[in-house]
Write an enzyme that holds these catalytic residues in place. Structure first.
Site, PDB file in Angstrom:
ATOM      1  N   ASP A   1       0.841  -1.191   0.000  1.00  0.00           N
ATOM      2  CA  ASP A   1       0.000   0.000   0.000  1.00  0.00           C
ATOM      3  C   ASP A   1       0.876   1.241   0.000  1.00  0.00           C
ATOM      4  O   ASP A   1       2.028   1.215   0.446  1.00  0.00           O
ATOM      5  CB  ASP A   1      -0.899   0.021   1.249  1.00  0.00           C
TER       6      ASP A   1
ATOM      7  N   TYR B   1      -4.935  -9.942   2.043  1.00  0.00           N
ATOM      8  CA  TYR B   1      -5.109  -8.531   2.442  1.00  0.00           C
ATOM      9  C   TYR B   1      -5.017  -8.452   3.957  1.00  0.00           C
ATOM     10  O   TYR B   1      -5.899  -8.943   4.676  1.00  0.00           O
ATOM     11  CB  TYR B   1      -6.454  -8.004   1.948  1.00  0.00           C
TER      12      TYR B   1
ATOM     13  N   TYR C   1       4.657  -9.278   7.622  1.00  0.00           N
ATOM     14  CA  TYR C   1       4.217  -7.909   7.869  1.00  0.00           C
ATOM     15  C   TYR C   1       4.334  -7.578   9.340  1.00  0.00           C
ATOM     16  O   TYR C   1       4.258  -8.454  10.196  1.00  0.00           O
ATOM     17  CB  TYR C   1       2.734  -7.735   7.496  1.00  0.00           C
TER      18      TYR C   1
END
Ligand SMILES: [Zn+2]
Ligand SMILES: [Zn+2]
Length: 420
Positions: free
Chosen positions: A237, A375, A303
């Site tokens: 993103d 996601y 992440y």
């Protein structure tokens, strides 16, 4: 030489072709080309010469030009010189030759084929390309490469005009993105679609800069390229950092006039110019094939995500719930926020690892390792039930994502390799 590779005037295949050749006056090239697929190691004009020397056909009368090519093969040296002069300003080693013709010459060749048969014939285009290619090789010391040429010169044989197609250069690298305000690639303005309008300040772009532009700048200038394309192994993103050893990419430089690049120097210059925003490393020359493998990669990603819980009492269940995320597949319907660019469907994703890294009040930091295409923001807040299960659903409280960074792309070059 084996029987099969010989060319002989009494070969029945040759005789049957020549027997059907009526009164057309052809040069040795155009004659030999009609039987150009018979015998190896001969030029077409040598095939033609053999037939005339054996008196299978009379000589072309003095002063007459070939009905088919109108003397085209007397100009191959001229064509080679035109090609070389056109390529002078470019850096190239491997090349190929193409050619364009007035339709009438192709029609005449087809008329002859209709009578003699095209079974053993070679088209004029291949002979011209090959003959000019040989001359360019001799004059330049460089080599024809039909599969991967650096440049392709296309000759308009009537006007001796040369068009050049320069093959792109591909450079592999990995990038780290520290700036939370730039997209990976140029993003055309939504209102004007790139034309330029008031909303985008007449730049045609939603964001003034991108990783692509910051990375490509020095390379475009050094290669004197006309532009670039940026092929990333996925993307993060805009507001996410890309950390760890970085994300693999291939930078494609379009129509480069220079092909020898000092990647070490260019990497240093790029990193100096983008200090604190984008860093690149692991640079090396790459290929179109690698673009395909990078685009098709299903590498897992790790992440670091910071979230805020609506209710502080949900903290008690946090460790247990984070563990649960790795226990079953995640049903993830295309998120609301990307629904305009991807088909709305449910994908099954997998979380391979999830750990609580920090907890302060209602704020938690979680490390997540997941399958490509998962996601992560939606895995946290649930996207109104479109992602199931989610951290929010399992905690039975609202979850807000404060920050999300990519820590590692597990493409095999990282230390812990495949899977957890
Ligand atoms: Zn001819
Ligand atoms: Zn605009």
């Amino acid at each position: 030489m084996s029987e099969d590779s010989q060319f002989s005037e009494d070969d029945p295949r040759v005789l049957s072709v020549i027997g059907n050749l009526r009164g057309y006056k052809l040069c040795d090239h155009c004659l030999g080309r009609l039987v150009g697929k018979i015998g190896h190691g001969y030029t077409n004009d040598l095939r033609g010469r053999i037939l005339r020397d054996a008196k299978v056909l009379p000589e072309l009368p003095e002063g007459e030009t070939c009905w088919l090519c109108e003397g085209l093969f007397e100009r191959t040296d001229e064509m080679a010189a035109a090609v070389l002069s056109r390529l002078e300003q470019l850096e190239w080693n491997k090349f190929s030759i193409g050619s364009r013709y007035d339709p009438s010459i192709i029609e005449r060749e087809e008329i002859v084929w209709a009578e003699c048969g095209a079974q053993h014939a070679e088209p004029i285009k291949s002979e011209v390309n090959r003959e000019v290619g040989k001359r360019v090789e001799a004059l330049s010391g460089k080599e024809v490469d039909l599969v991967n040429p650096d440049v392709r010169a296309i000759i308009d044989v009537d006007f001796l005009a040369i068009d050049v197609e320069i093959s792109p250069l591909f450079i592999y690298g990995r990038y780290r993105k520290l700036d939370r305000s730039i997209p990976q690639t140029k993003w055309p303005c939504r209102k004007c679609r790139g034309k330029g309008c008031e909303r985008c300040g007449f730049t045609g772009k939603m964001y003034p800069e991108s990783v692509e532009e910051l990375v490509a700048r020095e390379f475009i200038s050094a290669a004197e390229a006309e532009g670039s394309s940026f092929h990333g192994m996925g993307r993060e993103d805009i507001d996410a950092q890309m950390l760890g050893s970085g994300r693999p990419f291939v930078l494609e430089l379009k129509s480069p006039r220079k092909r020898t690049l000092d990647l070490v120097l260019l990497g240093e210059a790029t990193n100096r110019a983008n200090s604190g925003r984008v860093e690149i490393s692991d640079l090396r020359m790459s290929s179109k094939e690698e673009v395909r493998s990078i685009k098709g990669s299903r590498a897992q990603k790790s992440y670091m995500v910071s979230v805020e819980l609506d209710e502080e009492k949900a903290r008690a269940k946090l460790i247990e719930v984070i563990r649960l995320l790795t226990q079953s597949p995640i049903e993830q319907r295309t998120p609301n926020r990307v629904n305009h660019r991807r088909a709305d469907k449910v994908r099954l994703q997998r979380v391979y690892g999830a750990e609580l890294e920090g907890l302060e009040g209602r704020r938690a930091t979680i490390r997540v390792r997941a399958a490509a295409g998962t996601y992560i923001k939606e895995l946290m807040h649930g996207d109104d039930g479109r992602t199931h299960p989610s951290l929010s659903e399992l905690l039975e409280t609202g979850v807000r994502v404060l920050q999300l960074d990519v820590m590692e792309i597990h493409d095999g070059s990282d230390s812990d390799g495949e899977g957890i």
